[in-house]
Motif scaffolding. Sequence first.
Motif, mmCIF file in Angstrom:
data_model
loop_
_atom_site.group_PDB
_atom_site.id
_atom_site.type_symbol
_atom_site.label_atom_id
_atom_site.label_comp_id
_atom_site.label_asym_id
_atom_site.label_seq_id
_atom_site.Cartn_x
_atom_site.Cartn_y
_atom_site.Cartn_z
ATOM 1 N N LEU A 60 40.839 36.817 45.679
ATOM 2 C CA LEU A 60 40.489 37.900 46.338
ATOM 3 C C LEU A 60 38.983 38.632 45.880
ATOM 4 O O LEU A 60 38.261 38.404 45.030
ATOM 5 C CB LEU A 60 41.467 38.434 46.168
ATOM 6 C CG LEU A 60 42.129 38.271 45.959
ATOM 7 C CD1 LEU A 60 43.319 39.266 45.415
ATOM 8 C CD2 LEU A 60 43.136 38.125 47.546
ATOM 9 N N PRO A 61 38.408 39.262 46.825
ATOM 10 C CA PRO A 61 37.015 39.904 46.316
ATOM 11 C C PRO A 61 36.942 41.063 45.622
ATOM 12 O O PRO A 61 36.442 41.725 44.689
ATOM 13 C CB PRO A 61 37.149 40.781 47.947
ATOM 14 C CG PRO A 61 37.580 40.119 49.062
ATOM 15 C CD PRO A 61 38.884 39.394 48.131
ATOM 16 N N HIS A 62 38.499 41.739 45.434
ATOM 17 C CA HIS A 62 38.197 43.072 44.863
ATOM 18 C C HIS A 62 38.880 41.801 42.902
ATOM 19 O O HIS A 62 39.481 42.933 42.021
ATOM 20 C CB HIS A 62 39.411 43.657 44.587
ATOM 21 C CG HIS A 62 40.810 43.304 45.743
ATOM 22 N ND1 HIS A 62 40.697 42.605 46.735
ATOM 23 C CD2 HIS A 62 41.486 43.823 44.410
ATOM 24 C CE1 HIS A 62 42.113 42.974 46.313
ATOM 25 N NE2 HIS A 62 42.443 43.067 44.998
ATOM 26 N N GLY A 63 39.811 40.469 43.025
ATOM 27 C CA GLY A 63 39.845 40.071 42.073
ATOM 28 C C GLY A 63 40.997 39.076 41.433
ATOM 29 O O GLY A 63 40.275 37.813 42.641
ATOM 30 N N LEU A 64 42.039 38.186 40.973
ATOM 31 C CA LEU A 64 42.411 37.470 41.194
ATOM 32 C C LEU A 64 43.676 36.962 40.851
ATOM 33 O O LEU A 64 44.042 37.954 40.241
ATOM 34 C CB LEU A 64 41.956 36.198 40.038
ATOM 35 C CG LEU A 64 40.591 35.706 39.785
ATOM 36 C CD1 LEU A 64 40.687 35.074 38.251
ATOM 37 C CD2 LEU A 64 39.957 34.884 40.710
#
Length: 204
Positions: A60-64
């Motif tokens: 994801l753009p902000h993490g996993l």
Amino acid sequence: MSASIVFHGLAAIAYAVLALSLWLPIQKYQRSPKLDRTFRAGLLAAIIIHGTGLLLTIILPHGLHIGWALALSAGLWLGMVVFWFESLYLRLDSLLLILLPTAALVSLIATLFPEGIVVHHANSEWLRVHLLIALCAYGLAGVAAMHAILITVLDRQLHRPVQAAGQQNTWYRALDSMPPLMVQEDLLFRLIRIAFFVLTLTVI
């Protein structure tokens, strides 16, 4: 989340259809399944769909986004990828009798249980790489463990009395069509070596 449900659902359907096309001849007393180009193209498409679902869901753009069902799905996907490359120069078609139903079941589980946790601090590229490599390593180790169980079952099959053709059930004929144990053992040790190598990368 929706990408996981859609792609895993499509992958489950594709794997199930391919598995059915292999198991039906076994029920009709045809021993070893033979894969044509159409089947191999369908299998490759199913693997790509499965991998796309994992890619869009985990990264994801902000993490996993990580969950138990996704980890299980990723492990089976890696197993399918390894099988694909190994089958280019080894005759392993009969292994799909086990792999395809398992992959269909795991994809269905990932469709029904897409929940997980988001590692918000995974915006560092190095941390992402580290976590993904670790996930791949444990996934490959899990596939190797399941393959070892299959080898144990096949070894017991060899020590049983040979049944007459009319007395063999579908499961017996499926196991009887599997590749030789020596080929299976070579594949198992190759999986273990790859898993160990990938796991070693996590400490570098």
